[in-house]
Design an enzyme around this catalytic site. Structure first.
Site, PDB file in Angstrom:
ATOM      1  N   ASP A 252       0.937  -0.776   0.339  1.00 57.54           N
ATOM      2  CA  ASP A 252      -0.099  -0.132  -0.245  1.00 57.54           C
ATOM      3  C   ASP A 252       1.323   1.450   0.160  1.00 57.54           C
ATOM      4  O   ASP A 252       2.152   1.088   0.003  1.00 57.54           O
ATOM      5  CB  ASP A 252      -0.676  -0.051   1.758  1.00 57.54           C
ATOM      6  CG  ASP A 252      -1.888   1.000   1.721  1.00 57.54           C
ATOM      7  OD1 ASP A 252      -2.101   1.832   0.696  1.00 57.54           O
ATOM      8  OD2 ASP A 252      -1.499   1.694   3.000  1.00 57.54           O
TER       9      ASP A 252
ATOM     10  N   ASP B 111      -0.091   5.113   1.673  1.00 58.15           N
ATOM     11  CA  ASP B 111      -0.020   5.758   1.966  1.00 58.15           C
ATOM     12  C   ASP B 111       0.048   4.886   3.640  1.00 58.15           C
ATOM     13  O   ASP B 111      -0.763   4.102   4.245  1.00 58.15           O
ATOM     14  CB  ASP B 111      -2.182   7.291   2.518  1.00 58.15           C
ATOM     15  CG  ASP B 111      -2.083   8.059   1.583  1.00 58.15           C
ATOM     16  OD1 ASP B 111      -0.537   8.491   1.086  1.00 58.15           O
ATOM     17  OD2 ASP B 111      -2.333   8.198   1.002  1.00 58.15           O
TER      18      ASP B 111
END
Length: 252
Positions: A13, A15
């Site tokens: 991922d 953020d």
């Protein structure tokens, strides 16, 4: 680890995992990934944002060439070896009438929403999803942090999702809270596990696929891929924690 580079895939991922929310990747993290991790494993990144926002956070085109796989918009757009090789559109799936009705409802709902701050860009159309932002994506970093704290108490995003589930019960949609200020909406099955469809087309399968993300609880936008039967999920709390877990996993 005993696995060769082409036998293990590490998916990340963005953020809260490789960067702080909407922040730039640090030189320390880049050097760690490219100098220590890349020689040991195949690297992929899968995020809800479009490629432009990924490039903003991960240092322009460099990461597009360094990472073996880049999957913007949950993998609805696919890049391999720095080249786009496919994409799927939400317009063709839902149709213009449903899409317009949904967007109109969201804009009316946000217009009547009583929250301390509103800015601009409340609905962002992406190739494979809609991103709904009650405060507006044009908010400052300080306003973003303030809304996140406010939302943790008042559940603004969750209440809006609950309402949308009732109003559009006949439409097969998934609602996923990610980041600090918004939530994503996409057809059922178009979560981050969508990127695995491309990975599984690879002639020789990976022996292990590891996913690293921070929004791994049910309702979070990392949950489905984190808990998928074909992945080994790693819940992280920050980029520093990602680095720590990678060091332990790869015995660096």
């Amino acid at each position: 680890m005993e696995l060769k580079r082409d036998e293990i895939l590490l998916l990340f991922d963005v953020d809260g995992t490789l960067t702080q929310p909407r922040a730039l990747i640090t030189d320390e993290m880049k050097n760690f990934l490219y100098q220590k991790v890349l020689p040991r494993a195949t690297l992929g990144v899968v995020g809800g944002s479009d490629l432009e926002k990924m490039c903003e956070q991960l240092n322009g085109q460099e990461f597009l060439q360094k990472f073996d796989y880049v999957f913007p918009e949950n993998g609805l757009v696919q890049y391999e070896g720095g080249k786009q090789i496919g994409k799927v559109s939400i317009i063709h799936h839902l149709g213009e009438d449903t899409l317009t009705r949904f967007i109109n409802f969201c804009l009316h709902y946000i217009a009547d929403l009583d929250i301390p701050v509103k800015r601009g860009t409340f609905v962002e159309f992406r190739n494979g999803m809609l991103n709904i932002c009650p405060i507006g994506r044009n908010c400052s970093k300080e306003e973003r942090n303030e809304f996140y704290a406010y939302d943790n108490v008042h559940q603004v995003r969750q209440k809006m999702i609950d309402r949308l589930r009732v109003e559009f019960a006949e439409v097969d949609l998934t609602y996923s809270i990610g980041g600090q200020i918004s939530f994503d909406v996409y057809p059922v099955g178009w979560d981050k596990t969508f990127c695995l469809r491309h990975v599984f087309k690879r002639p020789s399968a990976f022996r292990e696929i590891h996913f690293f993300g921070d929004k791994t609880d049910p309702g979070g936008n990392d949950y489905e891929i984190y808990s998928h039967e074909k992945t080994i999920g790693h819940r992280v709390t920050s980029p520093e924690d990602t680095k720590k877990q990678l060091t332990e996993l790869l015995l660096l």
